[in-house]
Write an enzyme that holds these catalytic residues in place. Structure first.
Site, PDB file in Angstrom:
ATOM      1  N   SER A  40       0.810  -1.214   0.000  1.00 52.96           N
ATOM      2  CA  SER A  40       0.000   0.000   0.000  1.00 52.96           C
ATOM      3  C   SER A  40       0.847   1.269   0.000  1.00 52.96           C
ATOM      4  O   SER A  40       2.074   1.229  -0.050  1.00 52.96           O
ATOM      5  CB  SER A  40      -0.956   0.037   1.203  1.00 52.96           C
ATOM      6  N   TYR A  64      -2.736   0.444  -3.294  1.00 51.36           N
ATOM      7  CA  TYR A  64      -3.966   0.959  -2.695  1.00 51.36           C
ATOM      8  C   TYR A  64      -3.596   1.889  -1.547  1.00 51.36           C
ATOM      9  O   TYR A  64      -2.524   1.789  -0.957  1.00 51.36           O
ATOM     10  CB  TYR A  64      -4.884  -0.179  -2.224  1.00 51.36           C
TER      11      TYR A  64
END
Length: 132
Positions: A25, A58
């Site tokens: 992430s 993400y």
């Protein structure tokens, strides 16, 4: 027909950390996420201005007001702290919506503090030319 459009971007943010051993992430200051209309676990593209790396991951929320931009997991090998990155999110919309769409553009200083909103300027701008 649907089109994939730029929904938002955080332009030229400074990487504050790269944590290889985190699960993956990008950690983004919550203020910046809200300004760019990015929600936790939303897919984002990361483009490193300094080395040309481009990857998708993400977003996860970082501490509000901290200025954190930390690349986590394997992608940490693709950036270095202090690199400038562009963080972009996209949305699919029909042609009618796309023709009216205005992306959210978040410009930041070297401490990842938001600058006043402005329109994006096409062309060479005021950036230094890269010597190859």
């Amino acid at each position: 027909m649907d089109r994939k459009m730029l929904k938002s971007k955080i332009h030229r943010a400074t990487v504050t950390g790269a944590d290889l051993h985190y699960e993956g992430s990008i950690t983004i200051d919550k203020d910046l996420m809200e300004a760019a209309d990015i929600i936790p676990y939303e897919a984002v593209c990361i483009w490193d201005v300094d080395n040309g790396s481009r990857f998708e991951t993400y977003a996860i929320e970082g501490e509000r007001g901290s200025g954190v931009i930390c690349i986590n997991g394997a992608a940490a090998r693709m950036v270095a702290p202090k690199d400038l990155v562009i963080i972009a999110s996209f949305v699919n919309m029909n042609n009618e919506e796309a023709l009216k769409h205005e992306p959210k553009l978040v410009f930041v200083d070297d401490q990842n503090r938001m600058l006043p909103a402005r329109k994006e300027v096409a062309g060479q701008g005021t950036l230094k030319k890269v010597a190859w």
